[in-house]
Scaffold this motif. Structure first.
Motif, PDB file in Angstrom:
ATOM      1  N   LYS A  91      24.339  -8.629  20.851  1.00  0.00           N
ATOM      2  CA  LYS A  91      25.713  -9.127  20.831  1.00  0.00           C
ATOM      3  C   LYS A  91      26.620  -8.039  20.286  1.00  0.00           C
ATOM      4  N   GLY A  92      27.491  -7.516  21.146  1.00  0.00           N
ATOM      5  CA  GLY A  92      28.371  -6.423  20.748  1.00  0.00           C
ATOM      6  C   GLY A  92      27.751  -5.059  21.055  1.00  0.00           C
ATOM      7  N   PHE A  93      28.637  -4.065  21.194  1.00  0.00           N
ATOM      8  CA  PHE A  93      28.185  -2.705  21.516  1.00  0.00           C
ATOM      9  C   PHE A  93      28.664  -1.758  20.420  1.00  0.00           C
ATOM     10  N   GLU A  94      27.767  -0.918  19.954  1.00  0.00           N
ATOM     11  CA  GLU A  94      28.139   0.044  18.905  1.00  0.00           C
ATOM     12  C   GLU A  94      27.715   1.449  19.310  1.00  0.00           C
ATOM     13  N   ILE A  95      28.457   2.430  18.844  1.00  0.00           N
ATOM     14  CA  ILE A  95      28.040   3.823  19.049  1.00  0.00           C
ATOM     15  C   ILE A  95      27.707   4.400  17.683  1.00  0.00           C
ATOM     16  N   TYR A  96      26.521   4.994  17.585  1.00  0.00           N
ATOM     17  CA  TYR A  96      26.065   5.626  16.345  1.00  0.00           C
ATOM     18  C   TYR A  96      26.068   7.137  16.622  1.00  0.00           C
ATOM     19  N   GLY A  97      27.173   7.769  16.272  1.00  0.00           N
ATOM     20  CA  GLY A  97      27.343   9.190  16.567  1.00  0.00           C
ATOM     21  C   GLY A  97      26.675  10.059  15.523  1.00  0.00           C
ATOM     22  N   VAL A  98      25.672  10.815  15.952  1.00  0.00           N
ATOM     23  CA  VAL A  98      24.977  11.716  15.033  1.00  0.00           C
ATOM     24  C   VAL A  98      25.464  13.145  15.322  1.00  0.00           C
ATOM     25  N   ALA A  99      26.230  13.685  14.382  1.00  0.00           N
ATOM     26  CA  ALA A  99      26.814  15.013  14.601  1.00  0.00           C
ATOM     27  C   ALA A  99      25.894  16.099  14.041  1.00  0.00           C
ATOM     28  N   LEU A 100      25.489  17.014  14.900  1.00  0.00           N
ATOM     29  CA  LEU A 100      24.690  18.155  14.436  1.00  0.00           C
ATOM     30  C   LEU A 100      25.675  19.231  13.979  1.00  0.00           C
ATOM     31  N   GLU A 101      26.240  18.986  12.830  1.00  0.00           N
ATOM     32  CA  GLU A 101      27.254  19.892  12.281  1.00  0.00           C
ATOM     33  C   GLU A 101      26.668  20.715  11.149  1.00  0.00           C
ATOM     34  N   ALA A 102      27.331  21.826  10.856  1.00  0.00           N
ATOM     35  CA  ALA A 102      26.907  22.655   9.733  1.00  0.00           C
ATOM     36  C   ALA A 102      27.858  22.470   8.546  1.00  0.00           C
ATOM     37  N   LYS A 103      29.109  22.252   8.877  1.00  0.00           N
ATOM     38  CA  LYS A 103      30.108  22.119   7.806  1.00  0.00           C
ATOM     39  C   LYS A 103      30.967  20.880   8.027  1.00  0.00           C
ATOM     40  N   LYS A 104      31.294  20.239   6.918  1.00  0.00           N
ATOM     41  CA  LYS A 104      32.023  18.973   6.989  1.00  0.00           C
ATOM     42  C   LYS A 104      33.448  19.084   7.547  1.00  0.00           C
ATOM     43  N   PRO A 105      34.245  20.085   7.138  1.00  0.00           N
ATOM     44  CA  PRO A 105      35.651  20.084   7.579  1.00  0.00           C
ATOM     45  C   PRO A 105      35.863  19.987   9.096  1.00  0.00           C
ATOM     46  N   ASN A 106      35.105  20.779   9.886  1.00  0.00           N
ATOM     47  CA  ASN A 106      35.269  20.741  11.357  1.00  0.00           C
ATOM     48  C   ASN A 106      35.068  19.331  11.893  1.00  0.00           C
ATOM     49  N   TRP A 107      34.009  18.731  11.409  1.00  0.00           N
ATOM     50  CA  TRP A 107      33.594  17.409  11.865  1.00  0.00           C
ATOM     51  C   TRP A 107      34.639  16.357  11.472  1.00  0.00           C
ATOM     52  N   GLU A 108      35.046  16.404  10.214  1.00  0.00           N
ATOM     53  CA  GLU A 108      36.017  15.450   9.682  1.00  0.00           C
ATOM     54  C   GLU A 108      37.361  15.562  10.430  1.00  0.00           C
ATOM     55  N   THR A 109      37.797  16.806  10.634  1.00  0.00           N
ATOM     56  CA  THR A 109      39.071  17.027  11.328  1.00  0.00           C
ATOM     57  C   THR A 109      39.013  16.474  12.746  1.00  0.00           C
ATOM     58  N   PHE A 110      37.877  16.726  13.420  1.00  0.00           N
ATOM     59  CA  PHE A 110      37.738  16.255  14.805  1.00  0.00           C
ATOM     60  C   PHE A 110      37.838  14.729  14.886  1.00  0.00           C
TER      61      PHE A 110
END
Lengths: 172, 149
Positions: A91-110
């Protein structure tokens, strides 16, 4: 001797019983998807198993991966369309995005810039992430679609193929 | 009949010209020669041998994964390329240098070209690109080659 035979029979029965009951874990369609336990940009831990009951797309991506970034637009559309939908196996659809990042700022900004409103987690270990190993990821983008019981329905489907697979599970 | 033969010849010439152009464009897009590609197994062997002359290794991608490599950051960004330029500026031109990214296949990697172009423009004579055709996971980590702490 009789006691030994009885004990052996009991052990054998127990083994058969657990083999029948437990869903094998692994990256094969029909198997249970391996557990993931990672944190969000805010530091909250979200496990994959906590999404039990929903149809879940585990999206492995990175801000440095051009095709993954392009795909986020399509994922936003799918998320909006199916978020509250009912499926035969969830019931319901979810996306569990696993980011293969090295540094937090790039990911957070995106995430902020692109208004990503589904679950985003990472261990900031880039290609050294144990999750990349557990899911035997060879390249990005990569994804796994699981049902409400955590069973793998499909692997690495994108675009129309992915939407068709989600649609197949809809209750009409 | 003559016209047909002429047309055929003309087509043949045009096709071969296009084929040559495309081929040379592909060659031009990569600022390295096949000899400049360093096999991961060869670098691993050097890293595992403390007696061997160690190259200076720069990670010009997301993370310094290879043992002993210096983290420059993605070379696609001007500030990181500038950092690399400054570090290289202090080295003799015949220094043994290795650069790598490993985010994705070379065809999609935005970092390897700017770094290799910089090394070429600075007239270094002994620099290599670590050959990670798929990515650093498949071609380095999964092979069990030496990694940074």
């Amino acid at each position: 001797m009789r006691i030994f035979a009885l004990a052996f029979a009991l052990l054998l029965m127990g083994g058969i019983h657990s083999a029948l009951m437990a869903q094998p874990t692994g990256l094969v369609l029909g198997n249970k998807s391996p557990e993931i336990k990672l944190t969000t940009t805010k530091g909250d831990t979200i496990t994959l198993s906590s999404l039990k009951g929903k149809l879940v797309l585990i999206d492995f991506w990175g801000t440095w991966c051009a095709p993954c970034v392009e795909e986020q637009v399509d994922l936003a559309r799918l998320y909006k369309k199916y978020k509250l939908a009912s499926f035969t196996n969830g019931k319901g659809f979810e996306i569990y995005g696993v980011a293969l990042e090295a540094k937090k700022p790039n990911w957070e900004t995106f995430i902020t810039k692109n208004k990503i409103n589904w679950i985003q987690v990472s261990d900031l270990k880039f290609w050294r992430s144990p999750v990349a190993k557990a899911y035997n990821i060879q390249e990005l983008p990569f994804n796994v679609l699981i049902d409400g019981k955590g069973v793998i329905l499909a692997k690495n489907l994108h675009g129309k193929e992915l939407e068709m697979e989600i649609g197949k599970n809809l209750i009409k | 009949m003559k016209t047909k033969s002429l047309t055929f010849l003309l087509l043949l010439v045009v096709t071969s010209v296009f084929a040559t152009t495309e081929f040379s464009c592909q060659g031009q897009s990569d600022p390295w020669t096949p000899q400049q590609l360093l096999a991961p197994a060869d670098l691993a062997k050097v890293l595992n041998n403390p007696k061997a002359a160690q190259p200076i290794i720069y990670s010009i991608g997301m993370q310094a994964i290879v043992k002993g490599s210096i983290d420059i950051g993605p070379a696609m960004r001007a500030e990181n390329l500038n950092t690399l330029k400054q570090k290289l500026g202090k080295l003799p031109k015949n220094s043994q240098i290795v650069v790598y990214c490993g985010c994705c296949p070379f065809s999609r990697c935005p970092n390897v070209r700017p770094a290799m172009e910089l090394l070429k423009s600075m007239q270094f004579t002994n620099y290599k690109l670590l050959n990670l055709p798929q990515n650093v996971k498949v071609d380095w980590i999964d092979k069990g080659y030496p990694m940074s702490e």
